[in-house]
Design an enzyme around this catalytic site. Structure first.
Site, PDB file in Angstrom:
ATOM      1  N   HIS A  97      47.593 113.095  66.173  1.00 29.43           N
ATOM      2  CA  HIS A  97      45.741 112.937  66.832  1.00 29.43           C
ATOM      3  C   HIS A  97      44.911 112.848  65.781  1.00 29.43           C
ATOM      4  O   HIS A  97      45.233 113.818  64.361  1.00 29.43           O
ATOM      5  CB  HIS A  97      44.691 113.943  68.171  1.00 29.43           C
ATOM      6  CG  HIS A  97      45.471 115.366  68.154  1.00 29.43           C
ATOM      7  ND1 HIS A  97      44.637 116.102  67.776  1.00 29.43           N
ATOM      8  CD2 HIS A  97      46.600 115.561  68.441  1.00 29.43           C
ATOM      9  CE1 HIS A  97      45.261 117.399  67.112  1.00 29.43           C
ATOM     10  NE2 HIS A  97      45.977 116.964  68.143  1.00 29.43           N
ATOM     11  N   ASP A  99      41.914 113.964  65.840  1.00 31.43           N
ATOM     12  CA  ASP A  99      40.462 114.845  65.072  1.00 31.43           C
ATOM     13  C   ASP A  99      41.495 116.722  65.422  1.00 31.43           C
ATOM     14  O   ASP A  99      42.155 116.881  65.513  1.00 31.43           O
ATOM     15  CB  ASP A  99      40.079 115.205  66.090  1.00 31.43           C
ATOM     16  CG  ASP A  99      40.745 115.685  67.707  1.00 31.43           C
ATOM     17  OD1 ASP A  99      41.661 115.316  68.018  1.00 31.43           O
ATOM     18  OD2 ASP A  99      40.360 115.817  68.744  1.00 31.43           O
ATOM     19  N   ASP A 124      47.451 120.698  62.957  1.00 26.47           N
ATOM     20  CA  ASP A 124      46.745 120.424  64.733  1.00 26.47           C
ATOM     21  C   ASP A 124      45.296 119.396  63.967  1.00 26.47           C
ATOM     22  O   ASP A 124      44.830 119.063  63.558  1.00 26.47           O
ATOM     23  CB  ASP A 124      46.563 121.229  65.418  1.00 26.47           C
ATOM     24  CG  ASP A 124      45.815 120.589  66.527  1.00 26.47           C
ATOM     25  OD1 ASP A 124      46.233 119.965  67.076  1.00 26.47           O
ATOM     26  OD2 ASP A 124      44.906 121.847  67.492  1.00 26.47           O
ATOM     27  N   GLU A 158      41.003 114.728  70.806  1.00 24.81           N
ATOM     28  CA  GLU A 158      42.242 114.945  71.928  1.00 24.81           C
ATOM     29  C   GLU A 158      41.575 116.235  72.252  1.00 24.81           C
ATOM     30  O   GLU A 158      42.236 116.874  73.022  1.00 24.81           O
ATOM     31  CB  GLU A 158      43.218 115.013  70.665  1.00 24.81           C
ATOM     32  CG  GLU A 158      44.997 115.731  71.420  1.00 24.81           C
ATOM     33  CD  GLU A 158      44.231 117.486  71.529  1.00 24.81           C
ATOM     34  OE1 GLU A 158      45.238 117.894  72.263  1.00 24.81           O
ATOM     35  OE2 GLU A 158      44.537 117.882  70.280  1.00 24.81           O
ATOM     36  N   GLU A 159      40.701 117.008  71.618  1.00 24.25           N
ATOM     37  CA  GLU A 159      40.554 118.100  72.100  1.00 24.25           C
ATOM     38  C   GLU A 159      39.602 118.305  73.518  1.00 24.25           C
ATOM     39  O   GLU A 159      38.622 118.606  73.744  1.00 24.25           O
ATOM     40  CB  GLU A 159      39.470 118.857  71.183  1.00 24.25           C
ATOM     41  CG  GLU A 159      40.737 119.329  69.440  1.00 24.25           C
ATOM     42  CD  GLU A 159      41.725 120.053  69.862  1.00 24.25           C
ATOM     43  OE1 GLU A 159      41.177 120.412  70.695  1.00 24.25           O
ATOM     44  OE2 GLU A 159      43.193 120.101  69.697  1.00 24.25           O
TER      45      GLU A 159
END
Length: 164
Positions: A97, A99, A124, A158-159
């Site tokens: 991802h 973001d 991440d 994703e968050e």
């Protein structure tokens, strides 16, 4: 601990034993410095959830440079790229991802100290994006031809609620 079926374990063992796969794994190992450099480059393009556009554009350019096909940013902001197979198998999608949970202004640079890399979002999920690039390079350089297409994707939000 997750257990796989005997059939799956045997298939994995067979695949890892193929000379081209062995070559690709060796190339990935040799690519670590470049992979980490790309990870450090990408993490400095801040991409809080919902604001992944700049990182997406750079990631798309890197996929194009690797010769992937139909590289585009879809209406959800996801970067999608195709590594065409022989047309005799299912498509496989691999992703990381784009973001991060960190707001704009959080990244002040990247610090490497004692064998570790420090920056907001370095793991991440910037690591996965860099690893996707390294994987595509290794597959190309090892001459790996897949039965089905491999779709490389950098996903957004994703968050949040996601954009798939």
């Amino acid at each position: 601990m997750y257990q796989t079926s005997e059939q799956c374990a045997q298939q994995f063992k067979t695949m890892v034993g193929l000379p081209q796969v062995q070559k690709a794994l060796q190339l990935i190992e040799q690519d670590q410095d470049r992979c980490i450099a790309e990870q450090c480059e990408l993490v400095q393009i801040e991409a809080p959830t919902g604001h992944e556009e700049k990182r997406a554009a750079v990631f798309a350019d890197k996929l194009r440079a690797l010769g992937l096909e139909d590289v585009h940013i879809d209406r959800g902001g996801n970067v999608v790229a195709l590594r065409r197979g022989k047309g005799k198998g299912p498509k496989v999608l691999i992703e990381g991802h784009l973001d991060t949970v960190f707001p704009f202004g959080s990244v002040k640079g990247v610090e490497q100290r004692d064998g570790f890399i420090y920056a907001p979002g370095i793991g991440d999920d910037t690591r996965a994006l860099a690893m996707l690039l390294s994987l595509a390079r290794a597959m190309n350089e090892a001459g790996i031809e897949t039965a089905g297409d491999v779709v490389f994707v950098g996903t957004t939000r994703e968050e949040g609620t996601g954009s798939l």
